[in-house]
Design a protein around this motif. Sequence first.
Motif, PDB file in Angstrom:
ATOM      1  N   ALA A   7     -16.175  24.048  -8.940  1.00  0.00           N
ATOM      2  CA  ALA A   7     -14.990  24.434  -8.584  1.00  0.00           C
ATOM      3  C   ALA A   7     -14.602  23.113  -7.627  1.00  0.00           C
ATOM      4  O   ALA A   7     -13.575  22.582  -7.678  1.00  0.00           O
ATOM      5  N   GLY A   8     -15.828  22.867  -6.718  1.00  0.00           N
ATOM      6  CA  GLY A   8     -15.443  21.808  -5.803  1.00  0.00           C
ATOM      7  C   GLY A   8     -16.001  20.338  -6.228  1.00  0.00           C
ATOM      8  O   GLY A   8     -15.857  19.238  -5.472  1.00  0.00           O
ATOM      9  N   HIS A   9     -16.226  20.201  -7.603  1.00  0.00           N
ATOM     10  CA  HIS A   9     -16.872  19.004  -7.923  1.00  0.00           C
ATOM     11  C   HIS A   9     -15.907  18.266  -8.789  1.00  0.00           C
ATOM     12  O   HIS A   9     -15.314  18.711  -9.635  1.00  0.00           O
ATOM     13  N   SER A  10     -15.803  16.983  -8.550  1.00  0.00           N
ATOM     14  CA  SER A  10     -14.870  16.238  -9.134  1.00  0.00           C
ATOM     15  C   SER A  10     -15.283  15.547 -10.288  1.00  0.00           C
ATOM     16  O   SER A  10     -16.703  15.486 -10.567  1.00  0.00           O
ATOM     17  N   SER A  11     -14.669  15.127 -11.524  1.00  0.00           N
ATOM     18  CA  SER A  11     -15.354  14.603 -12.458  1.00  0.00           C
ATOM     19  C   SER A  11     -15.724  13.042 -12.482  1.00  0.00           C
ATOM     20  O   SER A  11     -16.466  12.648 -13.308  1.00  0.00           O
ATOM     21  N   GLY A  12     -15.135  12.325 -11.365  1.00  0.00           N
ATOM     22  CA  GLY A  12     -15.774  10.995 -10.977  1.00  0.00           C
ATOM     23  C   GLY A  12     -14.317   9.954 -11.569  1.00  0.00           C
ATOM     24  O   GLY A  12     -14.242   8.854 -11.396  1.00  0.00           O
ATOM     25  N   PHE A  13     -13.548  10.606 -12.501  1.00  0.00           N
ATOM     26  CA  PHE A  13     -12.392   9.735 -12.908  1.00  0.00           C
ATOM     27  C   PHE A  13     -11.372  10.273 -12.248  1.00  0.00           C
ATOM     28  O   PHE A  13     -10.697  11.516 -12.306  1.00  0.00           O
ATOM     29  N   ASN A  14     -10.646   9.744 -11.232  1.00  0.00           N
ATOM     30  CA  ASN A  14      -9.704  10.038 -10.535  1.00  0.00           C
ATOM     31  C   ASN A  14      -8.362   8.869 -10.406  1.00  0.00           C
ATOM     32  O   ASN A  14      -8.328   7.945  -9.644  1.00  0.00           O
ATOM     33  N   PRO A  15      -7.646   8.751 -11.450  1.00  0.00           N
ATOM     34  CA  PRO A  15      -6.599   7.759 -11.537  1.00  0.00           C
ATOM     35  C   PRO A  15      -5.635   8.008 -10.740  1.00  0.00           C
ATOM     36  O   PRO A  15      -5.183   8.815 -10.304  1.00  0.00           O
ATOM     37  N   HIS A  16      -4.882   6.617 -10.078  1.00  0.00           N
ATOM     38  CA  HIS A  16      -4.054   7.049  -8.979  1.00  0.00           C
ATOM     39  C   HIS A  16      -2.722   6.978  -9.860  1.00  0.00           C
ATOM     40  O   HIS A  16      -2.546   6.365 -10.874  1.00  0.00           O
ATOM     41  N   LEU A  17      -1.511   7.416  -9.231  1.00  0.00           N
ATOM     42  CA  LEU A  17      -0.164   7.525  -9.810  1.00  0.00           C
ATOM     43  C   LEU A  17       0.299   6.277  -9.575  1.00  0.00           C
ATOM     44  O   LEU A  17       0.030   5.426  -8.750  1.00  0.00           O
ATOM     45  N   PRO A  18       1.137   5.796 -10.759  1.00  0.00           N
ATOM     46  CA  PRO A  18       1.941   4.414 -10.755  1.00  0.00           C
ATOM     47  C   PRO A  18       2.867   4.249  -9.328  1.00  0.00           C
ATOM     48  O   PRO A  18       3.503   5.661  -9.215  1.00  0.00           O
ATOM     49  N   GLY A  19       3.175   3.068  -9.046  1.00  0.00           N
ATOM     50  CA  GLY A  19       4.257   3.194  -7.912  1.00  0.00           C
ATOM     51  C   GLY A  19       5.730   3.437  -8.638  1.00  0.00           C
ATOM     52  O   GLY A  19       5.946   3.397  -9.606  1.00  0.00           O
ATOM     53  N   ALA A  20       6.609   3.461  -7.816  1.00  0.00           N
ATOM     54  CA  ALA A  20       8.062   3.726  -7.996  1.00  0.00           C
ATOM     55  C   ALA A  20       8.593   2.742  -8.899  1.00  0.00           C
ATOM     56  O   ALA A  20       9.382   2.983  -9.774  1.00  0.00           O
ATOM     57  N   ARG A  21       8.150   1.377  -8.650  1.00  0.00           N
ATOM     58  CA  ARG A  21       8.792   0.463  -9.225  1.00  0.00           C
ATOM     59  C   ARG A  21       8.257   0.547 -10.729  1.00  0.00           C
ATOM     60  O   ARG A  21       9.137   0.215 -11.861  1.00  0.00           O
ATOM     61  N   TYR A  22       7.049   0.797 -10.721  1.00  0.00           N
ATOM     62  CA  TYR A  22       6.449   0.868 -12.443  1.00  0.00           C
ATOM     63  C   TYR A  22       7.075   2.167 -13.189  1.00  0.00           C
ATOM     64  O   TYR A  22       7.420   2.005 -14.365  1.00  0.00           O
ATOM     65  N   GLN A  23       7.071   3.078 -12.471  1.00  0.00           N
ATOM     66  CA  GLN A  23       7.904   4.335 -13.025  1.00  0.00           C
ATOM     67  C   GLN A  23       9.221   3.876 -13.314  1.00  0.00           C
ATOM     68  O   GLN A  23       9.714   4.454 -14.607  1.00  0.00           O
ATOM     69  N   PHE A  24      10.002   3.179 -12.675  1.00  0.00           N
ATOM     70  CA  PHE A  24      11.322   2.979 -12.994  1.00  0.00           C
ATOM     71  C   PHE A  24      11.410   2.002 -14.295  1.00  0.00           C
ATOM     72  O   PHE A  24      12.158   2.181 -15.340  1.00  0.00           O
ATOM     73  N   LEU A  25      10.452   1.234 -14.165  1.00  0.00           N
ATOM     74  CA  LEU A  25      10.451   0.024 -15.021  1.00  0.00           C
ATOM     75  C   LEU A  25      10.020   0.761 -16.521  1.00  0.00           C
ATOM     76  O   LEU A  25      10.528   0.414 -17.772  1.00  0.00           O
ATOM     77  N   ALA A  26       9.022   1.631 -16.369  1.00  0.00           N
ATOM     78  CA  ALA A  26       8.881   2.435 -17.697  1.00  0.00           C
ATOM     79  C   ALA A  26       9.782   3.135 -18.226  1.00  0.00           C
ATOM     80  O   ALA A  26      10.073   3.037 -19.457  1.00  0.00           O
ATOM     81  N   LYS A  27      10.587   3.770 -17.488  1.00  0.00           N
ATOM     82  CA  LYS A  27      11.687   4.797 -18.037  1.00  0.00           C
ATOM     83  C   LYS A  27      12.678   3.754 -18.493  1.00  0.00           C
ATOM     84  O   LYS A  27      13.308   4.125 -19.646  1.00  0.00           O
ATOM     85  N   ALA A  28      13.139   2.692 -17.912  1.00  0.00           N
ATOM     86  CA  ALA A  28      14.095   1.662 -18.343  1.00  0.00           C
ATOM     87  C   ALA A  28      13.634   1.093 -19.657  1.00  0.00           C
ATOM     88  O   ALA A  28      14.659   0.838 -20.715  1.00  0.00           O
ATOM     89  N   LEU A  29      12.487   0.653 -19.828  1.00  0.00           N
ATOM     90  CA  LEU A  29      12.010   0.140 -21.034  1.00  0.00           C
ATOM     91  C   LEU A  29      12.168   1.066 -22.231  1.00  0.00           C
ATOM     92  O   LEU A  29      12.400   0.976 -23.365  1.00  0.00           O
ATOM     93  N   GLY A  30      11.576   2.380 -21.887  1.00  0.00           N
ATOM     94  CA  GLY A  30      11.553   3.497 -22.893  1.00  0.00           C
ATOM     95  C   GLY A  30      12.830   3.766 -23.289  1.00  0.00           C
ATOM     96  O   GLY A  30      13.150   4.174 -24.509  1.00  0.00           O
ATOM     97  N   ALA A  31      13.620   3.993 -22.429  1.00  0.00           N
ATOM     98  CA  ALA A  31      15.564   4.116 -22.810  1.00  0.00           C
ATOM     99  C   ALA A  31      15.881   3.130 -23.773  1.00  0.00           C
ATOM    100  O   ALA A  31      16.461   3.535 -24.695  1.00  0.00           O
TER     101      ALA A  31
END
Length: 67
Positions: free
Chosen positions: A4-28
């Motif tokens: 329960a307290g052990h992580s798998s070793g793969f911990n991706p970080h969340l993208p920044g707000a700029r990249y989230q906006f760009l991804a939504k704009a390009l997807g739309a």
Amino acid sequence: MAGAGHSSGFNPHLPGARYQFLAKALGATMWFFIFYRAREDGPKLLGLRHPWEGHGHGQHDGHAEHH
């Protein structure tokens, strides 16, 4: 098996707000383009209309050719 307290070793970080906006704009933009092309070319691709039909280019000044 990981505990329960052990992580798998793969911990991706969340993208920044700029990249989230760009991804939504390009997807739309992609979906708007796909729906626009489907509206324009959909009947032709589905075989409901011939590519040479439509747009009124076959008849000039309301006269049809009779052979």
